[in-house]
Design a protein around this motif. Sequence first.
Motif, PDB file in Angstrom:
ATOM      1  N   ALA A 166       0.823  -1.205   0.000  1.00  0.00           N
ATOM      2  CA  ALA A 166       0.000   0.000   0.000  1.00  0.00           C
ATOM      3  C   ALA A 166       0.858   1.256   0.000  1.00  0.00           C
ATOM      4  CB  ALA A 166      -0.929  -0.007   1.220  1.00  0.00           C
ATOM      5  N   ARG A 167       2.059   1.159   0.582  1.00  0.00           N
ATOM      6  CA  ARG A 167       2.960   2.311   0.685  1.00  0.00           C
ATOM      7  C   ARG A 167       4.179   2.113  -0.206  1.00  0.00           C
ATOM      8  NH1 ARG A 167       5.412   1.820   4.974  1.00  0.00           N
ATOM      9  NH2 ARG A 167       4.576  -0.180   5.673  1.00  0.00           N
ATOM     10  N   PRO A 168       4.663   3.172  -0.839  1.00  0.00           N
ATOM     11  CA  PRO A 168       5.886   3.051  -1.632  1.00  0.00           C
ATOM     12  C   PRO A 168       7.073   2.532  -0.826  1.00  0.00           C
ATOM     13  CG  PRO A 168       4.778   5.104  -2.159  1.00  0.00           C
ATOM     14  CD  PRO A 168       4.044   4.508  -0.991  1.00  0.00           C
ATOM     15  N   SER A 169       7.176   2.909   0.438  1.00  0.00           N
ATOM     16  CA  SER A 169       8.324   2.504   1.247  1.00  0.00           C
ATOM     17  C   SER A 169       8.412   0.994   1.438  1.00  0.00           C
ATOM     18  CB  SER A 169       8.267   3.192   2.617  1.00  0.00           C
ATOM     19  OG  SER A 169       7.084   2.825   3.311  1.00  0.00           O
ATOM     20  N   ALA A 170       7.290   0.290   1.309  1.00  0.00           N
ATOM     21  CA  ALA A 170       7.273  -1.163   1.476  1.00  0.00           C
ATOM     22  C   ALA A 170       7.179  -1.900   0.142  1.00  0.00           C
ATOM     23  CB  ALA A 170       6.114  -1.582   2.375  1.00  0.00           C
ATOM     24  N   THR A 171       7.300  -1.183  -0.961  1.00  0.00           N
ATOM     25  CA  THR A 171       7.222  -1.763  -2.300  1.00  0.00           C
ATOM     26  C   THR A 171       8.630  -1.995  -2.829  1.00  0.00           C
ATOM     27  OG1 THR A 171       5.108  -0.692  -2.774  1.00  0.00           O
ATOM     28  CG2 THR A 171       6.424  -1.389  -4.657  1.00  0.00           C
ATOM     29  N   ALA A 172       8.898  -3.210  -3.302  1.00  0.00           N
ATOM     30  CA  ALA A 172      10.241  -3.564  -3.766  1.00  0.00           C
ATOM     31  C   ALA A 172      10.187  -4.125  -5.178  1.00  0.00           C
ATOM     32  CB  ALA A 172      10.883  -4.583  -2.821  1.00  0.00           C
ATOM     33  N   VAL A 173      11.275  -3.906  -5.913  1.00  0.00           N
ATOM     34  CA  VAL A 173      11.402  -4.399  -7.287  1.00  0.00           C
ATOM     35  C   VAL A 173      12.800  -4.991  -7.467  1.00  0.00           C
ATOM     36  CG1 VAL A 173      11.481  -3.763  -9.734  1.00  0.00           C
ATOM     37  CG2 VAL A 173       9.785  -2.701  -8.232  1.00  0.00           C
ATOM     38  N   THR A 174      12.869  -6.103  -8.153  1.00  0.00           N
ATOM     39  CA  THR A 174      14.165  -6.633  -8.565  1.00  0.00           C
ATOM     40  C   THR A 174      14.051  -7.184  -9.985  1.00  0.00           C
ATOM     41  OG1 THR A 174      16.059  -7.959  -7.862  1.00  0.00           O
ATOM     42  CG2 THR A 174      13.901  -9.007  -7.790  1.00  0.00           C
ATOM     43  N   VAL A 175      15.204  -7.287 -10.645  1.00  0.00           N
ATOM     44  CA  VAL A 175      15.257  -7.727 -12.042  1.00  0.00           C
ATOM     45  C   VAL A 175      16.249  -8.867 -12.174  1.00  0.00           C
ATOM     46  CG1 VAL A 175      15.899  -7.042 -14.393  1.00  0.00           C
ATOM     47  CG2 VAL A 175      14.617  -5.456 -12.941  1.00  0.00           C
ATOM     48  N   ILE A 176      15.879  -9.864 -12.956  1.00  0.00           N
ATOM     49  CA  ILE A 176      16.775 -10.970 -13.283  1.00  0.00           C
ATOM     50  C   ILE A 176      17.013 -10.960 -14.792  1.00  0.00           C
ATOM     51  CG2 ILE A 176      17.159 -13.458 -13.225  1.00  0.00           C
ATOM     52  CD1 ILE A 176      15.230 -13.642 -10.892  1.00  0.00           C
ATOM     53  N   GLU A 177      18.275 -10.984 -15.181  1.00  0.00           N
ATOM     54  CA  GLU A 177      18.648 -11.071 -16.594  1.00  0.00           C
ATOM     55  C   GLU A 177      19.099 -12.500 -16.880  1.00  0.00           C
ATOM     56  OE1 GLU A 177      21.488  -8.129 -17.674  1.00  0.00           O
ATOM     57  OE2 GLU A 177      20.228  -6.453 -17.016  1.00  0.00           O
ATOM     58  N   TRP A 178      18.387 -13.147 -17.827  1.00  0.00           N
ATOM     59  CA  TRP A 178      18.633 -14.557 -18.112  1.00  0.00           C
ATOM     60  C   TRP A 178      19.565 -14.694 -19.314  1.00  0.00           C
ATOM     61  CZ3 TRP A 178      16.540 -18.206 -14.866  1.00  0.00           C
ATOM     62  CH2 TRP A 178      15.593 -17.726 -13.950  1.00  0.00           C
ATOM     63  N   GLY A 179      20.586 -15.545 -19.141  1.00  0.00           N
ATOM     64  CA  GLY A 179      21.525 -15.804 -20.225  1.00  0.00           C
ATOM     65  C   GLY A 179      21.790 -17.289 -20.365  1.00  0.00           C
ATOM     66  N   ASP A 184      15.528  -8.156   3.989  1.00  0.00           N
ATOM     67  CA  ASP A 184      14.308  -7.428   3.627  1.00  0.00           C
ATOM     68  C   ASP A 184      13.309  -8.405   3.013  1.00  0.00           C
ATOM     69  OD1 ASP A 184      12.308  -5.832   2.494  1.00  0.00           O
ATOM     70  OD2 ASP A 184      13.687  -4.280   1.850  1.00  0.00           O
ATOM     71  N   THR A 185      12.243  -8.722   3.738  1.00  0.00           N
ATOM     72  CA  THR A 185      11.269  -9.694   3.230  1.00  0.00           C
ATOM     73  C   THR A 185      10.544  -9.191   1.985  1.00  0.00           C
ATOM     74  OG1 THR A 185       9.585  -8.851   4.757  1.00  0.00           O
ATOM     75  CG2 THR A 185      10.921 -10.710   5.513  1.00  0.00           C
ATOM     76  N   VAL A 187      21.040 -11.658 -10.953  1.00  0.00           N
ATOM     77  CA  VAL A 187      20.043 -10.995 -10.129  1.00  0.00           C
ATOM     78  C   VAL A 187      20.545  -9.616  -9.724  1.00  0.00           C
ATOM     79  CG1 VAL A 187      18.644 -11.143  -8.037  1.00  0.00           C
ATOM     80  CG2 VAL A 187      19.340 -13.246  -9.233  1.00  0.00           C
ATOM     81  N   SER A 188      19.773  -8.584 -10.075  1.00  0.00           N
ATOM     82  CA  SER A 188      20.129  -7.220  -9.685  1.00  0.00           C
ATOM     83  C   SER A 188      19.762  -6.980  -8.233  1.00  0.00           C
ATOM     84  CB  SER A 188      19.396  -6.209 -10.570  1.00  0.00           C
ATOM     85  OG  SER A 188      19.745  -6.378 -11.919  1.00  0.00           O
ATOM     86  N   ALA A 189      20.455  -6.054  -7.605  1.00  0.00           N
ATOM     87  CA  ALA A 189      20.116  -5.672  -6.235  1.00  0.00           C
ATOM     88  C   ALA A 189      18.713  -5.085  -6.210  1.00  0.00           C
ATOM     89  CB  ALA A 189      21.123  -4.660  -5.707  1.00  0.00           C
ATOM     90  N   PRO A 190      17.935  -5.355  -5.174  1.00  0.00           N
ATOM     91  CA  PRO A 190      16.567  -4.830  -5.106  1.00  0.00           C
ATOM     92  C   PRO A 190      16.567  -3.336  -4.832  1.00  0.00           C
ATOM     93  CG  PRO A 190      17.142  -5.868  -3.036  1.00  0.00           C
ATOM     94  CD  PRO A 190      18.292  -6.122  -3.959  1.00  0.00           C
ATOM     95  N   ARG A 191      15.451  -2.723  -5.213  1.00  0.00           N
ATOM     96  CA  ARG A 191      15.262  -1.306  -4.906  1.00  0.00           C
ATOM     97  C   ARG A 191      13.871  -1.119  -4.335  1.00  0.00           C
ATOM     98  NH1 ARG A 191      14.056   3.495  -9.210  1.00  0.00           N
ATOM     99  NH2 ARG A 191      12.953   4.770  -7.698  1.00  0.00           N
ATOM    100  N   GLY A 192      13.761  -0.321  -3.297  1.00  0.00           N
ATOM    101  CA  GLY A 192      12.473  -0.045  -2.676  1.00  0.00           C
ATOM    102  C   GLY A 192      12.044   1.391  -2.891  1.00  0.00           C
ATOM    103  N   GLY A 193      10.892   1.731  -2.301  1.00  0.00           N
ATOM    104  CA  GLY A 193      10.413   3.112  -2.343  1.00  0.00           C
ATOM    105  C   GLY A 193       9.793   3.542  -3.656  1.00  0.00           C
ATOM    106  N   TRP A 194       9.103   2.647  -4.334  1.00  0.00           N
ATOM    107  CA  TRP A 194       8.548   2.948  -5.653  1.00  0.00           C
ATOM    108  C   TRP A 194       7.199   3.659  -5.539  1.00  0.00           C
ATOM    109  CZ3 TRP A 194      10.898   1.831 -10.358  1.00  0.00           C
ATOM    110  CH2 TRP A 194      12.082   1.089 -10.281  1.00  0.00           C
ATOM    111  N   THR A 195       7.090   4.801  -6.211  1.00  0.00           N
ATOM    112  CA  THR A 195       5.823   5.527  -6.263  1.00  0.00           C
ATOM    113  C   THR A 195       4.954   4.966  -7.383  1.00  0.00           C
ATOM    114  OG1 THR A 195       6.612   7.180  -7.851  1.00  0.00           O
ATOM    115  CG2 THR A 195       7.012   7.624  -5.492  1.00  0.00           C
TER     116      THR A 195
END
Length: 238
Positions: free
Chosen positions: A7-20, A188-189, A26-34
Amino acid sequence: MGIDLAARPSATAVTVIEWGEGSARVSAPRGGWTDDELVGLLMELGPDDWAGVDCPFGWPVEFVRAVSAHAAGEPWPGRGQEQAGYRNGPLRFRRTDVVARELTGAWPQPPALGWLSVVVARWAFIADEMNARGRPIDRTGADRIAEVYPAGARRLWGLRGERSTAALVHAAPWLEFEPGARRRFDEDTDAYDALIAALVARAVAQGSTTRPSHPDLEVARTEGWLHLPHAGGLAGLL
């Protein structure tokens, strides 16, 4: 891409995996998404990119019908039914939640009549913004953006313990993490759930997740559909 929506940007996380060939970075996660940042991120998905979003894409059809009837002063749809069962059944859970319960042995968090309903409202805004920009979202997950259920995926992959990258690496030794990324996932869960969501997105891209049967397809287009990986290990993702 995996998105653990809250519900809050501060608790929202995104990560990306590039497959080869032979590995997955696996990229480092980033939080705080608006909201605007998430819309922009999803709009930038390329033709070979897939996103798994940990959030129901809609509310139960019966919940929407009941709220609409009450707002209009019409008869309560559950009239004549045992009310506890009605409230804790079709008002709270979607068809896909029932299927998830059958496959994993546990109920997902209900998208209605609980705290998760606020998260669904956030997703509804994001989906509407994307639609306004010419990128409508297929709630069945057929068009590169799929609803996922990390807790259920972990059960099916045999990762029933604590959220731990050690367990993941044991099951999928070809995972390669950016320096320092594993510690962030372990601490970070929300980030860890985003990582599982990204792995499930890979399964969706491969066609190795649960899909709505023909009888369930119409309701899935309204309520959304949880993509769960086929039971077994993670090895098939590579």
